[in-house]
Design a protein around this motif. Sequence first.
Motif, PDB file in Angstrom:
ATOM      1  N   TYR A   1       5.481   0.547  -1.546  1.00 57.11           N
ATOM      2  CA  TYR A   1       4.989  -0.824  -0.895  1.00 57.11           C
ATOM      3  C   TYR A   1       3.309  -0.504  -0.887  1.00 57.11           C
ATOM      4  CZ  TYR A   1       9.820  -1.224   0.100  1.00 57.11           C
ATOM      5  OH  TYR A   1      11.419  -1.122  -0.050  1.00 57.11           O
ATOM      6  N   LEU A   2       2.777  -1.549  -0.718  1.00 60.47           N
ATOM      7  CA  LEU A   2       1.291  -1.513  -0.145  1.00 60.47           C
ATOM      8  C   LEU A   2       1.124  -2.650   0.965  1.00 60.47           C
ATOM      9  CD1 LEU A   2      -1.352  -0.276  -0.876  1.00 60.47           C
ATOM     10  CD2 LEU A   2      -1.930  -2.382  -2.181  1.00 60.47           C
ATOM     11  N   GLN A   3       1.014  -2.109   2.203  1.00 62.51           N
ATOM     12  CA  GLN A   3       0.658  -2.907   3.357  1.00 62.51           C
ATOM     13  C   GLN A   3      -0.574  -2.891   3.522  1.00 62.51           C
ATOM     14  OE1 GLN A   3       2.929  -4.502   5.707  1.00 62.51           O
ATOM     15  NE2 GLN A   3       0.987  -5.684   6.414  1.00 62.51           N
ATOM     16  N   MET A   4      -1.265  -4.504   3.526  1.00 58.26           N
ATOM     17  CA  MET A   4      -2.618  -4.593   3.346  1.00 58.26           C
ATOM     18  C   MET A   4      -2.630  -5.452   4.580  1.00 58.26           C
ATOM     19  SD  MET A   4      -3.163  -5.633  -0.480  1.00 58.26           S
ATOM     20  CE  MET A   4      -2.165  -7.060  -0.582  1.00 58.26           C
ATOM     21  N   ASN A   5      -3.655  -4.857   5.535  1.00 56.72           N
ATOM     22  CA  ASN A   5      -3.925  -5.612   6.839  1.00 56.72           C
ATOM     23  C   ASN A   5      -5.527  -6.167   6.803  1.00 56.72           C
ATOM     24  OD1 ASN A   5      -1.205  -5.398   7.589  1.00 56.72           O
ATOM     25  ND2 ASN A   5      -1.573  -3.272   8.632  1.00 56.72           N
ATOM     26  N   SER A   6      -5.941  -6.699   7.636  1.00 56.82           N
ATOM     27  CA  SER A   6      -7.394  -6.982   7.780  1.00 56.82           C
ATOM     28  C   SER A   6      -7.942  -7.410   6.510  1.00 56.82           C
ATOM     29  CB  SER A   6      -8.046  -6.107   8.494  1.00 56.82           C
ATOM     30  OG  SER A   6      -7.567  -5.690   9.776  1.00 56.82           O
ATOM     31  N   LEU A   7      -7.206  -8.419   5.810  1.00 52.27           N
ATOM     32  CA  LEU A   7      -7.942  -8.731   4.350  1.00 52.27           C
ATOM     33  C   LEU A   7      -9.187  -9.373   4.499  1.00 52.27           C
ATOM     34  CD1 LEU A   7      -4.445  -9.594   2.766  1.00 52.27           C
ATOM     35  CD2 LEU A   7      -5.824  -7.945   1.980  1.00 52.27           C
ATOM     36  N   LYS A   8      -9.697  -9.060   3.436  1.00 47.17           N
ATOM     37  CA  LYS A   8     -11.120  -9.832   3.304  1.00 47.17           C
ATOM     38  C   LYS A   8     -11.232 -10.616   1.923  1.00 47.17           C
ATOM     39  CE  LYS A   8     -13.176  -5.447   5.111  1.00 47.17           C
ATOM     40  NZ  LYS A   8     -14.184  -4.546   4.952  1.00 47.17           N
ATOM     41  N   PRO A   9     -12.043 -11.461   1.878  1.00 48.79           N
ATOM     42  CA  PRO A   9     -12.220 -12.228   0.584  1.00 48.79           C
ATOM     43  C   PRO A   9     -12.362 -11.289  -0.612  1.00 48.79           C
ATOM     44  CG  PRO A   9     -13.505 -13.516   2.392  1.00 48.79           C
ATOM     45  CD  PRO A   9     -12.900 -12.216   2.879  1.00 48.79           C
ATOM     46  N   GLU A  10     -13.244 -10.325  -0.310  1.00 35.29           N
ATOM     47  CA  GLU A  10     -13.402  -9.562  -1.449  1.00 35.29           C
ATOM     48  C   GLU A  10     -12.078  -8.550  -2.030  1.00 35.29           C
ATOM     49  OE1 GLU A  10     -15.097  -9.536   1.138  1.00 35.29           O
ATOM     50  OE2 GLU A  10     -15.851  -7.652   2.084  1.00 35.29           O
ATOM     51  N   ASP A  11     -10.989  -8.635  -1.313  1.00 37.35           N
ATOM     52  CA  ASP A  11      -9.768  -8.206  -1.744  1.00 37.35           C
ATOM     53  C   ASP A  11      -9.105  -8.886  -2.707  1.00 37.35           C
ATOM     54  OD1 ASP A  11      -9.187  -7.017   1.715  1.00 37.35           O
ATOM     55  OD2 ASP A  11     -10.138  -5.774   0.105  1.00 37.35           O
ATOM     56  N   THR A  12      -9.610 -10.303  -2.994  1.00 40.77           N
ATOM     57  CA  THR A  12      -8.890 -10.940  -4.149  1.00 40.77           C
ATOM     58  C   THR A  12      -9.053 -10.397  -5.255  1.00 40.77           C
ATOM     59  OG1 THR A  12      -9.763 -12.860  -2.705  1.00 40.77           O
ATOM     60  CG2 THR A  12      -9.236 -13.274  -4.975  1.00 40.77           C
ATOM     61  N   ALA A  13      -7.973 -10.470  -5.735  1.00 43.46           N
ATOM     62  CA  ALA A  13      -7.730  -9.700  -6.911  1.00 43.46           C
ATOM     63  C   ALA A  13      -6.119  -9.727  -7.528  1.00 43.46           C
ATOM     64  CB  ALA A  13      -7.976  -8.175  -7.179  1.00 43.46           C
ATOM     65  N   VAL A  14      -5.921  -9.368  -8.784  1.00 41.60           N
ATOM     66  CA  VAL A  14      -4.601  -9.099  -9.190  1.00 41.60           C
ATOM     67  C   VAL A  14      -4.227  -7.443  -9.134  1.00 41.60           C
ATOM     68  CG1 VAL A  14      -3.071  -9.026 -11.178  1.00 41.60           C
ATOM     69  CG2 VAL A  14      -4.513 -10.853 -10.940  1.00 41.60           C
ATOM     70  N   TYR A  15      -3.089  -7.422  -8.296  1.00 45.86           N
ATOM     71  CA  TYR A  15      -2.954  -5.995  -7.914  1.00 45.86           C
ATOM     72  C   TYR A  15      -1.704  -5.490  -8.835  1.00 45.86           C
ATOM     73  CZ  TYR A  15      -5.651  -6.155  -3.881  1.00 45.86           C
ATOM     74  OH  TYR A  15      -6.639  -6.167  -2.740  1.00 45.86           O
ATOM     75  N   TYR A  16      -2.014  -4.397  -9.313  1.00 45.23           N
ATOM     76  CA  TYR A  16      -0.962  -3.668 -10.274  1.00 45.23           C
ATOM     77  C   TYR A  16      -0.277  -2.336  -9.679  1.00 45.23           C
ATOM     78  CZ  TYR A  16      -3.240  -6.788 -13.835  1.00 45.23           C
ATOM     79  OH  TYR A  16      -3.835  -7.752 -14.423  1.00 45.23           O
ATOM     80  N   CYS A  17       0.963  -2.092 -10.229  1.00 43.69           N
ATOM     81  CA  CYS A  17       1.712  -0.896  -9.674  1.00 43.69           C
ATOM     82  C   CYS A  17       1.654  -0.318 -10.936  1.00 43.69           C
ATOM     83  CB  CYS A  17       2.949  -1.285  -9.039  1.00 43.69           C
ATOM     84  SG  CYS A  17       4.144   0.079  -8.901  1.00 43.69           S
ATOM     85  N   ALA A  18       1.478   1.056 -10.633  1.00 47.94           N
ATOM     86  CA  ALA A  18       1.708   2.142 -11.925  1.00 47.94           C
ATOM     87  C   ALA A  18       2.197   3.406 -11.297  1.00 47.94           C
ATOM     88  CB  ALA A  18       0.395   2.350 -12.491  1.00 47.94           C
ATOM     89  N   ALA A  19       2.975   3.843 -12.491  1.00 48.07           N
ATOM     90  CA  ALA A  19       3.696   5.135 -12.321  1.00 48.07           C
ATOM     91  C   ALA A  19       3.384   6.253 -13.179  1.00 48.07           C
ATOM     92  CB  ALA A  19       5.111   5.009 -12.449  1.00 48.07           C
ATOM     93  N   ASP A  20       2.997   7.552 -12.668  1.00 46.73           N
ATOM     94  CA  ASP A  20       2.480   8.683 -13.384  1.00 46.73           C
ATOM     95  C   ASP A  20       3.370   9.664 -13.649  1.00 46.73           C
ATOM     96  OD1 ASP A  20      -0.336  11.120 -12.976  1.00 46.73           O
ATOM     97  OD2 ASP A  20       1.181  10.720 -14.514  1.00 46.73           O
ATOM     98  N   LYS A  21       4.254   9.863 -14.577  1.00 49.27           N
ATOM     99  CA  LYS A  21       5.128  10.971 -14.583  1.00 49.27           C
ATOM    100  C   LYS A  21       4.831  12.177 -14.781  1.00 49.27           C
ATOM    101  CE  LYS A  21       5.351  10.482 -20.000  1.00 49.27           C
ATOM    102  NZ  LYS A  21       6.455  10.032 -20.891  1.00 49.27           N
ATOM    103  N   ASP A  22       3.472  12.570 -14.791  1.00 48.96           N
ATOM    104  CA  ASP A  22       2.901  14.021 -14.965  1.00 48.96           C
ATOM    105  C   ASP A  22       2.997  14.595 -13.667  1.00 48.96           C
ATOM    106  OD1 ASP A  22       0.220  15.369 -16.829  1.00 48.96           O
ATOM    107  OD2 ASP A  22       2.028  16.147 -16.018  1.00 48.96           O
ATOM    108  N   TYR A  23       4.020  15.040 -13.475  1.00 50.42           N
ATOM    109  CA  TYR A  23       4.453  15.918 -12.222  1.00 50.42           C
ATOM    110  C   TYR A  23       3.393  17.067 -12.236  1.00 50.42           C
ATOM    111  CZ  TYR A  23       6.730  18.764  -8.710  1.00 50.42           C
ATOM    112  OH  TYR A  23       6.997  19.579  -7.603  1.00 50.42           O
ATOM    113  N   PRO A  24       2.916  17.707 -10.858  1.00 50.33           N
ATOM    114  CA  PRO A  24       2.738  17.071  -9.896  1.00 50.33           C
ATOM    115  C   PRO A  24       1.461  16.584  -9.666  1.00 50.33           C
ATOM    116  CG  PRO A  24       2.143  19.326  -9.624  1.00 50.33           C
ATOM    117  CD  PRO A  24       2.311  18.983 -10.987  1.00 50.33           C
ATOM    118  N   ARG A  25       0.797  15.904 -10.922  1.00 53.58           N
ATOM    119  CA  ARG A  25      -0.446  15.144 -10.544  1.00 53.58           C
ATOM    120  C   ARG A  25      -0.609  14.175  -9.859  1.00 53.58           C
ATOM    121  NH1 ARG A  25      -2.582  13.403 -16.324  1.00 53.58           N
ATOM    122  NH2 ARG A  25      -1.101  11.942 -16.057  1.00 53.58           N
ATOM    123  N   ILE A  26      -1.803  13.891  -8.795  1.00 56.28           N
ATOM    124  CA  ILE A  26      -1.820  12.787  -7.907  1.00 56.28           C
ATOM    125  C   ILE A  26      -3.293  12.165  -8.579  1.00 56.28           C
ATOM    126  CG2 ILE A  26      -1.915  12.002  -5.637  1.00 56.28           C
ATOM    127  CD1 ILE A  26      -0.864  14.590  -4.629  1.00 56.28           C
TER     128      ILE A  26
END
Length: 124
Positions: free
Chosen positions: A79-104
């Motif tokens: 999940y991504l909880q987004m509060n206090s949103l601003k006009p500059e937050d306007t975008a397409v938001y993408y989710c992604a998965a990285d399988k290379d454990y334990p990289r962050i």
Amino acid sequence: QVQLLESGGGLVQAGGSLRLSCAASGRTVSSYAMGWFRQAPGKEREFVAVISWGSLTYYADFVKGRFTISRDNAKNTVYLQMNSLKPEDTAVYYCAADKDYPRIARTDYAYDYWGKGTKVTVSS
């Protein structure tokens, strides 16, 4: 193979909130780092937040204190909880998965699987 499906985007006024969801299917992603990125019109895709397999979190400076990333491994969902949103937050938001454990990772080229995105529009 992992499929990611984002939802929860929409139109919101400045100062409002939205919660994005990213449901994974195909296999469990509990050991994967999961990230959110966004791409505004005419701009490059940028890192927003990441959560590790152990729920460590990192955020881009421009969302610190406003956005919260979380995961529910039982539901294979991030999940991504987004509060206090601003006009500059306007975008397409993408989710992604990285399988290379334990990289962050905070760079998009590190991620192996991507959703198709959900559009967020913040009006002023």
